[in-house]
Motif scaffolding. Structure first.
Motif, PDB file in Angstrom:
ATOM      1  N   GLY A 179       5.675 -11.928 -12.958  1.00 12.61           N
ATOM      2  CA  GLY A 179       6.037 -11.991 -11.545  1.00 12.61           C
ATOM      3  C   GLY A 179       6.117 -10.616 -10.910  1.00 12.61           C
ATOM      4  O   GLY A 179       5.669 -10.411  -9.766  1.00 12.61           O
ATOM      5  N   LYS A 180       6.685  -9.649 -11.623  1.00 15.69           N
ATOM      6  CA  LYS A 180       6.772  -8.279 -11.099  1.00 15.69           C
ATOM      7  C   LYS A 180       5.396  -7.689 -10.861  1.00 15.69           C
ATOM      8  O   LYS A 180       5.145  -7.013  -9.854  1.00 15.69           O
ATOM      9  N   ASP A 181       4.464  -7.953 -11.789  1.00 20.34           N
ATOM     10  CA  ASP A 181       3.108  -7.427 -11.656  1.00 20.34           C
ATOM     11  C   ASP A 181       2.413  -8.012 -10.428  1.00 20.34           C
ATOM     12  O   ASP A 181       1.753  -7.293  -9.666  1.00 20.34           O
ATOM     13  N   LEU A 182       2.592  -9.306 -10.219  1.00 18.39           N
ATOM     14  CA  LEU A 182       1.940  -9.962  -9.085  1.00 18.39           C
ATOM     15  C   LEU A 182       2.554  -9.499  -7.762  1.00 18.39           C
ATOM     16  O   LEU A 182       1.832  -9.244  -6.785  1.00 18.39           O
ATOM     17  N   ILE A 183       3.862  -9.370  -7.725  1.00 17.33           N
ATOM     18  CA  ILE A 183       4.531  -8.915  -6.497  1.00 17.33           C
ATOM     19  C   ILE A 183       4.129  -7.479  -6.164  1.00 17.33           C
ATOM     20  O   ILE A 183       3.865  -7.143  -5.003  1.00 17.33           O
ATOM     21  N   GLN A 184       4.050  -6.615  -7.172  1.00 20.64           N
ATOM     22  CA  GLN A 184       3.639  -5.230  -6.943  1.00 20.64           C
ATOM     23  C   GLN A 184       2.212  -5.166  -6.406  1.00 20.64           C
ATOM     24  O   GLN A 184       1.920  -4.421  -5.470  1.00 20.64           O
ATOM     25  N   GLY A 185       1.312  -5.948  -7.010  1.00 19.30           N
ATOM     26  CA  GLY A 185      -0.066  -5.972  -6.527  1.00 19.30           C
ATOM     27  C   GLY A 185      -0.166  -6.487  -5.099  1.00 19.30           C
ATOM     28  O   GLY A 185      -0.988  -5.996  -4.309  1.00 19.30           O
ATOM     29  N   TRP A 186       0.681  -7.477  -4.743  1.00 15.40           N
ATOM     30  CA  TRP A 186       0.663  -8.028  -3.391  1.00 15.40           C
ATOM     31  C   TRP A 186       1.179  -6.995  -2.380  1.00 15.40           C
ATOM     32  O   TRP A 186       0.639  -6.868  -1.283  1.00 15.40           O
ATOM     33  N   HIS A 187       2.207  -6.247  -2.737  1.00 11.67           N
ATOM     34  CA  HIS A 187       2.705  -5.186  -1.853  1.00 11.67           C
ATOM     35  C   HIS A 187       1.628  -4.133  -1.625  1.00 11.67           C
ATOM     36  O   HIS A 187       1.445  -3.655  -0.484  1.00 11.67           O
ATOM     37  N   GLU A 188       0.913  -3.748  -2.675  1.00 14.76           N
ATOM     38  CA  GLU A 188      -0.145  -2.753  -2.526  1.00 14.76           C
ATOM     39  C   GLU A 188      -1.279  -3.291  -1.648  1.00 14.76           C
ATOM     40  O   GLU A 188      -1.841  -2.549  -0.827  1.00 14.76           O
ATOM     41  N   ALA A 189      -1.609  -4.572  -1.795  1.00 14.70           N
ATOM     42  CA  ALA A 189      -2.669  -5.162  -0.983  1.00 14.70           C
ATOM     43  C   ALA A 189      -2.274  -5.211   0.488  1.00 14.70           C
ATOM     44  O   ALA A 189      -3.087  -4.915   1.374  1.00 14.70           O
ATOM     45  N   CYS A 190      -1.027  -5.579   0.767  1.00 15.80           N
ATOM     46  CA  CYS A 190      -0.568  -5.624   2.165  1.00 15.80           C
ATOM     47  C   CYS A 190      -0.533  -4.221   2.770  1.00 15.80           C
ATOM     48  O   CYS A 190      -0.862  -4.032   3.954  1.00 15.80           O
ATOM     49  N   ARG A 191      -0.147  -3.244   1.979  1.00 18.38           N
ATOM     50  CA  ARG A 191      -0.111  -1.867   2.476  1.00 18.38           C
ATOM     51  C   ARG A 191      -1.526  -1.400   2.840  1.00 18.38           C
ATOM     52  O   ARG A 191      -1.728  -0.725   3.860  1.00 18.38           O
ATOM     53  N   HIS A 192      -2.510  -1.790   2.024  1.00 20.65           N
ATOM     54  CA  HIS A 192      -3.901  -1.423   2.317  1.00 20.65           C
ATOM     55  C   HIS A 192      -4.414  -2.179   3.546  1.00 20.65           C
ATOM     56  O   HIS A 192      -5.069  -1.574   4.416  1.00 20.65           O
ATOM     57  N   MET A 193      -4.119  -3.466   3.651  1.00 20.41           N
ATOM     58  CA  MET A 193      -4.607  -4.248   4.787  1.00 20.41           C
ATOM     59  C   MET A 193      -4.012  -3.765   6.103  1.00 20.41           C
ATOM     60  O   MET A 193      -4.654  -3.877   7.162  1.00 20.41           O
ATOM     61  N   SER A 194      -2.808  -3.254   6.058  1.00 19.76           N
ATOM     62  CA  SER A 194      -2.153  -2.801   7.294  1.00 19.76           C
ATOM     63  C   SER A 194      -2.901  -1.653   7.953  1.00 19.76           C
ATOM     64  O   SER A 194      -2.722  -1.390   9.149  1.00 19.76           O
ATOM     65  N   THR A 195      -3.756  -0.953   7.198  1.00 16.21           N
ATOM     66  CA  THR A 195      -4.497   0.188   7.754  1.00 16.21           C
ATOM     67  C   THR A 195      -5.710  -0.239   8.566  1.00 16.21           C
ATOM     68  O   THR A 195      -6.273   0.588   9.293  1.00 16.21           O
ATOM     69  N   GLY A 196      -6.124  -1.513   8.432  1.00 21.05           N
ATOM     70  CA  GLY A 196      -7.362  -1.900   9.096  1.00 21.05           C
ATOM     71  C   GLY A 196      -7.299  -3.163   9.929  1.00 21.05           C
ATOM     72  O   GLY A 196      -8.152  -3.371  10.795  1.00 21.05           O
ATOM     73  N   ILE A 197      -6.324  -4.043   9.704  1.00 22.09           N
ATOM     74  CA  ILE A 197      -6.271  -5.318  10.417  1.00 22.09           C
ATOM     75  C   ILE A 197      -6.073  -5.090  11.906  1.00 22.09           C
ATOM     76  O   ILE A 197      -5.224  -4.302  12.329  1.00 22.09           O
ATOM     77  N   THR A 198      -6.842  -5.809  12.717  1.00 19.93           N
ATOM     78  CA  THR A 198      -6.712  -5.731  14.166  1.00 19.93           C
ATOM     79  C   THR A 198      -5.517  -6.574  14.609  1.00 19.93           C
ATOM     80  O   THR A 198      -5.452  -7.759  14.279  1.00 19.93           O
ATOM     81  N   PRO A 199      -4.561  -6.008  15.334  1.00 24.84           N
ATOM     82  CA  PRO A 199      -3.386  -6.791  15.764  1.00 24.84           C
ATOM     83  C   PRO A 199      -3.775  -8.020  16.583  1.00 24.84           C
ATOM     84  O   PRO A 199      -4.631  -7.959  17.466  1.00 24.84           O
ATOM     85  N   GLY A 200      -3.145  -9.158  16.238  1.00 21.98           N
ATOM     86  CA  GLY A 200      -3.361 -10.391  16.985  1.00 21.98           C
ATOM     87  C   GLY A 200      -4.679 -11.076  16.725  1.00 21.98           C
ATOM     88  O   GLY A 200      -5.070 -11.966  17.493  1.00 21.98           O
TER      89      GLY A 200
END
Length: 546
Positions: A179-200
């Motif tokens: 569970g820790k491994d999956l949660i850590q990977g998900w946090h890293e993925a969200c941090r990366h997506m936040s750099t490119g996703i267009t708001p709304g």
């Protein structure tokens, strides 16, 4: 040749024409693209010639069109043609257009079983993330690794693809290493997506069945890193759980900037007629006008069933609870929230607000729904006795559904004595002049294999019809009665006339003694025991041929 190689001739075409060419080559799919199958092409679909019936080789098409997808080994997850990845190498302008169209007009699915499975999401470029409009992320899949939701009869394997349940992911727990491994990977993925996703712009569906509220909190914390989303559907549990449902709802509202009312609306100050009208637009009444079955409140084994289910033994997804139609986020089935779900969830909380709200909600709920009983007659008393007597007076439509077995099995679910007892109860406590009945009797399977010319083998079914009609006759002034029969169907309008008299006379055939009517064959015929002359002689009764 220049056109084929992507030279100046292709670029000289209008953008709309080039877009049609890209779509014709298979750049835009009707099925969601599974990003975990192949990190380069995102999918391993095979080429398929266009023609009638090919869409039914794809599970996704079958699901969204309401066809059964369970137990079909030869049906593929996706039958779309291969992705035209060679378009990325033709020209810089074409590459930019292809990336924009590919990510903006397709729907993407990512099922991560470990933190490493999220690598393909973390490797997406800024242009791809900025163009993306639809994404489903599932951190653990149960009961099937492919995301299918229905189990076999013995709960040992997936009913759709027959994968064993032992191959599915365990429920996510933040206290164990997986569970820790999956949660850590998900946090890293969200941090990366936040750099490119267009708001709304992005419609995100996030599914992660967790063990407890602490695990759910850690998982949903990663979503806060993302910019504002166009839509956010969240599922956090395999079973309904109030705490997880509340977390799903509040997180979704936070991610979409949904305005939450700071104060309650003074509903009790409205005129009574307007208040009742507003309540009729809630799920106290079905909001699906295109199919009569959505109006039903089904009672089986003394309990209300989910109103989006057509089969008393199955739970069905509305296929609108998330964007791709792949997995299920229906709040009626799981600890989840979905703004697009069409499932009906009756808001029983309204009955607890105040005495006035209780009175108004009761009037709307009991008067505008069909209460359909799919259980033995004796079991109906326990349910009806639990309803307040004033509410029974408000019920307008009642349905009874019986499945007929053999002569012995039949008596286990229906007896003349219990039916007459039920009719006396309804006569004493219901508003009969405003009450309508719908009687559904399923007897075809029991009667078809032993049908004979003399019909004696199946006479117990006809006698059941007679018992039901005699009981209904005791309810003087009944507003309406309808019979839905799958055996001896030609008898239905006569049974309605036997109960309603002159009010149902227009439903009878013009000449009931005609040869075509008496010569109906198979399950449509009228049995020899029923006296068709009763109409012309005015004797409103059955005649025993014996």
């Amino acid at each position: 040749m220049a056109f084929i190689m992507g030279g100046p001739f292709l670029l000289d075409l209008p953008f709309e024409a080039r877009s049609k060419i890209y779509n014709f080559l298979g750049l835009v799919r009707s099925c969601p693209i599974d990003m975990t199958l192949n990190p380069v092409t995102f999918d391993s679909g095979r080429s398929l010639d266009l023609g009638y019936g090919n869409s039914w080789e794809c599970r996704h098409h079958m699901k969204i069109h309401g066809s059964c997808v369970h137990g079909r080994d030869r049906v593929q997850e996706c039958a779309c043609q291969e992705l035209p990845t060679s378009l990325l190498y033709l020209h810089q302008t074409i590459t930019a257009e292809v990336i924009n169209i590919f990510y903006s007009q397709n729907e993407f699915v990512l099922r991560a079983h470990t933190g490493a499975d999220l690598t393909c999401l973390k490797s997406l470029g800024v242009r791809a993330l900025a163009a993306m409009t639809s994404l489903l992320v599932r951190l653990n899949s149960w009961p099937c690794p492919r995301g299918h939701a229905i189990l076999s009869w013995d709960s040992s394997k997936c009913a759709t693809c027959e994968k064993p349940v032992s191959a599915c992911d365990p429920i996510l727990d933040s206290s164990d290493e997986a569970g820790k491994d999956l949660i850590q990977g998900w946090h890293e993925a969200c941090r990366h997506m936040s750099t490119g996703i267009t708001p709304g712009k992005l419609r995100l569906t996030f599914i992660c069945d967790v063990a407890n509220l602490e695990s759910a909190t850690k998982v949903t914390e990663a979503l806060v890193m993302l910019p504002r989303l166009k839509d956010c559907n969240i599922r956090l549990g395999r079973k309904k759980n109030l705490e997880l449902e509340l977390l799903s709802r509040t997180t979704s509202a936070l991610m979409t900037n949904t305005v939450q009312p700071k104060s309650s609306f003074p509903f009790n100050r409205l005129p009574p007629e307007l208040g009742l009208r507003i309540l009729s637009f809630t799920d106290l009444v079905s909001q699906e006008p295109y199919h009569k079955f959505f109006n039903r409140v089904v009672i089986n084994y003394g309990r209300l069933l989910n109103s989006n289910t057509f089969n008393a033994k199955a739970t069905l997804c509305c296929s609108a609870c998330e964007d791709t139609g792949k997995d299920c986020c229906c709040p009626s089935l799981y600890a989840s929230y979905s703004s697009s779900c069409r499932c009906r969830i009756i808001p029983f909380e309204l009955f607890l607000v105040s005495k006035q709200m209780y009175s108004d909600a009761s009037e709307v709920f009991y008067s505008q729904n069909i209460f359909e009983f799919k259980q033995d007659v004796e079991e109906m008393f326990a349910f009806l006795n639990g309803i307040p007597r004033p509410a029974l007076k408000q019920i307008r439509q009642v349905g009874f559904s019986f499945t007929v077995g053999g002569p012995l099995a039949l008596r286990g679910g229906f007896t003349t004595k219990s039916w007459q007892k039920l009719m006396r109860f309804m006569k004493a406590h219901f508003n009969i002049p405003r009450l309508s009945f719908r009687i559904t009797i399923n007897a075809y399977d029991a009667c078809f294999w032993k049908d004979r010319e003399d019909e004696e083998e199946n006479r117990h079914v006809y006698e059941m019809y007679c018992d039901i009609v005699r009981g209904l006759r005791s309810l003087d002034g009944l507003e309406d009665v309808g019979f839905e029969l799958d055996w001896l169907t030609g008898l239905a309008p006569f049974l309605e006339w036997e109960v309603l008299g002159e009010k149902a006379k227009g439903r009878l055939p013009e000449n009931p003694l005609s040869e075509p009517l008496r010569n109906l064959k198979g399950r449509h015929r009228i049995p020899i025991w029923y006296n068709l002359k009763s109409k012309t002689s005015g004797i409103n009764d059955f005649v025993d041929a014996a």
